[in-house]
Design a protein around this motif. Structure first.
Motif, PDB file in Angstrom:
ATOM      1  N   LEU A 111       0.700  -0.703  -0.242  1.00 56.59           N
ATOM      2  CA  LEU A 111      -0.272   0.434   0.211  1.00 56.59           C
ATOM      3  C   LEU A 111       0.897   1.288   0.096  1.00 56.59           C
ATOM      4  O   LEU A 111       2.114   0.908   0.513  1.00 56.59           O
ATOM      5  N   LYS A 112       0.011   1.992  -0.613  1.00 52.16           N
ATOM      6  CA  LYS A 112       1.234   3.665  -0.776  1.00 52.16           C
ATOM      7  C   LYS A 112       0.454   5.080   0.018  1.00 52.16           C
ATOM      8  O   LYS A 112       1.063   6.178   0.831  1.00 52.16           O
ATOM      9  N   LEU A 125      -5.512   2.253   0.757  1.00 53.44           N
ATOM     10  CA  LEU A 125      -5.634   1.288   2.063  1.00 53.44           C
ATOM     11  C   LEU A 125      -6.965   1.797   2.172  1.00 53.44           C
ATOM     12  O   LEU A 125      -7.708  -0.066   2.821  1.00 53.44           O
ATOM     13  N   LEU A 126      -8.077   1.810   2.490  1.00 51.76           N
ATOM     14  CA  LEU A 126     -10.025   1.971   2.121  1.00 51.76           C
ATOM     15  C   LEU A 126      -9.906   1.121   1.196  1.00 51.76           C
ATOM     16  O   LEU A 126     -11.049   0.162   1.082  1.00 51.76           O
ATOM     17  N   HIS A 127      -9.589   0.393   0.337  1.00 47.25           N
ATOM     18  CA  HIS A 127      -9.652  -0.186  -1.500  1.00 47.25           C
ATOM     19  C   HIS A 127      -9.526  -1.719  -0.738  1.00 47.25           C
ATOM     20  O   HIS A 127     -10.432  -2.487  -0.919  1.00 47.25           O
ATOM     21  N   ILE A 132      -2.677  -5.311  12.867  1.00 47.06           N
ATOM     22  CA  ILE A 132      -1.000  -5.652  13.091  1.00 47.06           C
ATOM     23  C   ILE A 132      -0.833  -6.217  11.642  1.00 47.06           C
ATOM     24  O   ILE A 132       0.437  -5.872  10.984  1.00 47.06           O
ATOM     25  N   ASP A 133      -1.616  -6.333  10.454  1.00 45.05           N
ATOM     26  CA  ASP A 133      -0.951  -6.649   9.529  1.00 45.05           C
ATOM     27  C   ASP A 133      -0.827  -5.243   8.365  1.00 45.05           C
ATOM     28  O   ASP A 133      -0.659  -5.550   7.170  1.00 45.05           O
ATOM     29  N   LEU A 134      -1.358  -4.195   8.898  1.00 48.95           N
ATOM     30  CA  LEU A 134      -1.346  -3.274   8.575  1.00 48.95           C
ATOM     31  C   LEU A 134       0.193  -2.063   8.492  1.00 48.95           C
ATOM     32  O   LEU A 134      -0.085  -1.131   7.697  1.00 48.95           O
ATOM     33  N   LYS A 135       0.477  -2.449   9.923  1.00 49.71           N
ATOM     34  CA  LYS A 135       0.653  -1.505  10.219  1.00 49.71           C
ATOM     35  C   LYS A 135       2.198  -0.695  10.063  1.00 49.71           C
ATOM     36  O   LYS A 135       3.017   0.464   9.807  1.00 49.71           O
ATOM     37  N   ASP A 136       3.054  -1.588   8.710  1.00 46.12           N
ATOM     38  CA  ASP A 136       4.217  -1.922   8.062  1.00 46.12           C
ATOM     39  C   ASP A 136       3.773  -1.238   6.966  1.00 46.12           C
ATOM     40  O   ASP A 136       4.655  -1.808   6.218  1.00 46.12           O
ATOM     41  N   SER A 137       2.192  -1.302   6.242  1.00 54.32           N
ATOM     42  CA  SER A 137       2.527  -0.709   4.963  1.00 54.32           C
ATOM     43  C   SER A 137       3.204   0.392   4.546  1.00 54.32           C
ATOM     44  O   SER A 137       4.069   0.550   3.456  1.00 54.32           O
ATOM     45  N   TYR A 138       3.145   1.827   5.119  1.00 59.12           N
ATOM     46  CA  TYR A 138       3.655   2.525   4.417  1.00 59.12           C
ATOM     47  C   TYR A 138       3.276   3.016   6.542  1.00 59.12           C
ATOM     48  O   TYR A 138       2.891   3.419   7.365  1.00 59.12           O
ATOM     49  N   PRO A 139       5.011   4.314   6.691  1.00 60.51           N
ATOM     50  CA  PRO A 139       5.091   4.886   7.540  1.00 60.51           C
ATOM     51  C   PRO A 139       3.562   5.139   8.883  1.00 60.51           C
ATOM     52  O   PRO A 139       3.247   5.886   9.302  1.00 60.51           O
ATOM     53  N   THR A 140       2.943   6.371   7.413  1.00 63.27           N
ATOM     54  CA  THR A 140       1.715   7.219   8.110  1.00 63.27           C
ATOM     55  C   THR A 140       0.620   5.794   8.236  1.00 63.27           C
ATOM     56  O   THR A 140      -0.922   6.860   7.575  1.00 63.27           O
TER      57      THR A 140
END
Length: 317
Positions: A171-172, A177-179, A191-199
């Protein structure tokens, strides 16, 4: 007679001594006066020659003669540099930094891998081994184990030249993220989304604030779950219906709850009526405690005081 000669000789000696001193002083005075006269004459001659030179030369040449030329300054500076000794160069002026680098490169492979993965996670850039070495002092070219393990690590992507961080979901931004969350109507772990991008965490809170997603906690794992709030299905509940739902009183007895479940076609997991009747007829008997049999002492038993058999004679019999 002797007395008179003593008193007559002493004044004569004093007078001669005074005459000598006066003569010496007069000589010194004459010398100083002569030197002063000579110096005065020399100064007058120098002043006359300088005034004649100044009158003969123009002002421009006078300025140029008074100021040194650039070539002379360069030569003087070169001579000065050559005369000044260069400071002694030490072998190392940053010993502490070199010791830190040495400790990192001698650390275990896992510690060096963690350092590189943390760097890739923070920068989110594709870095070459040389850039990684400059940033975190992990020399992967010199340590083949670190290089091979990082290349196979699921959190690292290697394209043949550069290393980069690889998250579980690529994800960028907030739109992606919403999609992704809308693809999981049953919910997706945060927890699976925390490291997708910094913010990503800030974006999830922003989506929650505008009610595009819901963040609920799972009681089993104590982790947050992100649920999509589909805007295509807006549901508006009247206040009368809400009040009616809140005024419904649930049965307090388990028998009434089981009857209501059976009326709605659901089989209850318990049978409270049967359990209560059995308890009234037979009574609830607690489970008897099983007593452990005491071990008897025989010939195979290991005794501490084996050298005193008379102590265990009665127990063995």
């Amino acid at each position: 007679m002797l007395y008179n000669t003593q008193y007559t000789i002493r004044p004569l000696l004093k007078r001669r001594q005074l005459e000598k001193n006066c003569w010496k002083l007069s000589k010194m005075f004459l010398r100083c006066f002569g030197c002063q006269m000579g110096l005065q004459e020399k100064l007058e001659k120098c002043e006359s020659t300088l005034s004649s030179i100044a009158a003969s030369k123009p002002a421009a040449t006078q300025k140029s003669s008074s100021t040194p030329t650039a070539a002379a300054l360069a030569a003087a500076s070169a001579n000065g540099r050559s005369n000044i000794a260069a400071p002694a160069v030490k072998f190392s002026n940053d010993t502490e930094r070199l010791q830190h680098i040495n400790s990192i490169r001698k650390s275990p492979v896992g510690a060096q891998m963690k350092r590189v993965i943390h760097l890739l996670y923070e920068t989110r850039q594709a870095l070459t081994p040389e850039q990684i070495n400059e940033a975190c002092y992990v020399d992967m070219k010199a340590n083949k184990d670190v290089f091979d393990n990082l290349r196979k690590n699921p959190k690292v992507n290697y394209d043949g030249q550069c290393f980069s961080y690889k998250s579980k979901h690529n994800l960028k931004d907030k739109i992606q993220l919403l999609h992704l969350i809308r693809k999981f109507p049953e919910g997706i772990a945060v927890i699976d989304l925390k490291d997708s991008y910094p913010t990503v965490m800030e974006d999830m809170q922003a989506l929650k604030a505008v009610r595009q997603i819901w963040l609920l906690s799972n009681f089993d794992s104590q982790e947050d779950i992100a649920y999509p709030n589909d805007p295509r299905v807006p549901i508006k509940v009247d206040d009368d219906l809400k009040q009616l739902f809140r005024n419904i009183e649930l049965p307090r007895d388990m028998i009434d709850i089981e009857k209501d479940l059976q009326k709605n076609g659901m089989k209850p997991a318990t049978n409270t009526a049967k359990r209560r009747s059995a308890a009234q007829i037979q009574g609830i008997s607690p489970k008897p405690k099983v007593k452990k049999s005491r071990r008897e002492i025989n010939s195979r038993t290991k005794l501490t005081n084996a050298h005193l058999p008379e102590l265990f004679q009665k127990l063995i019999n």
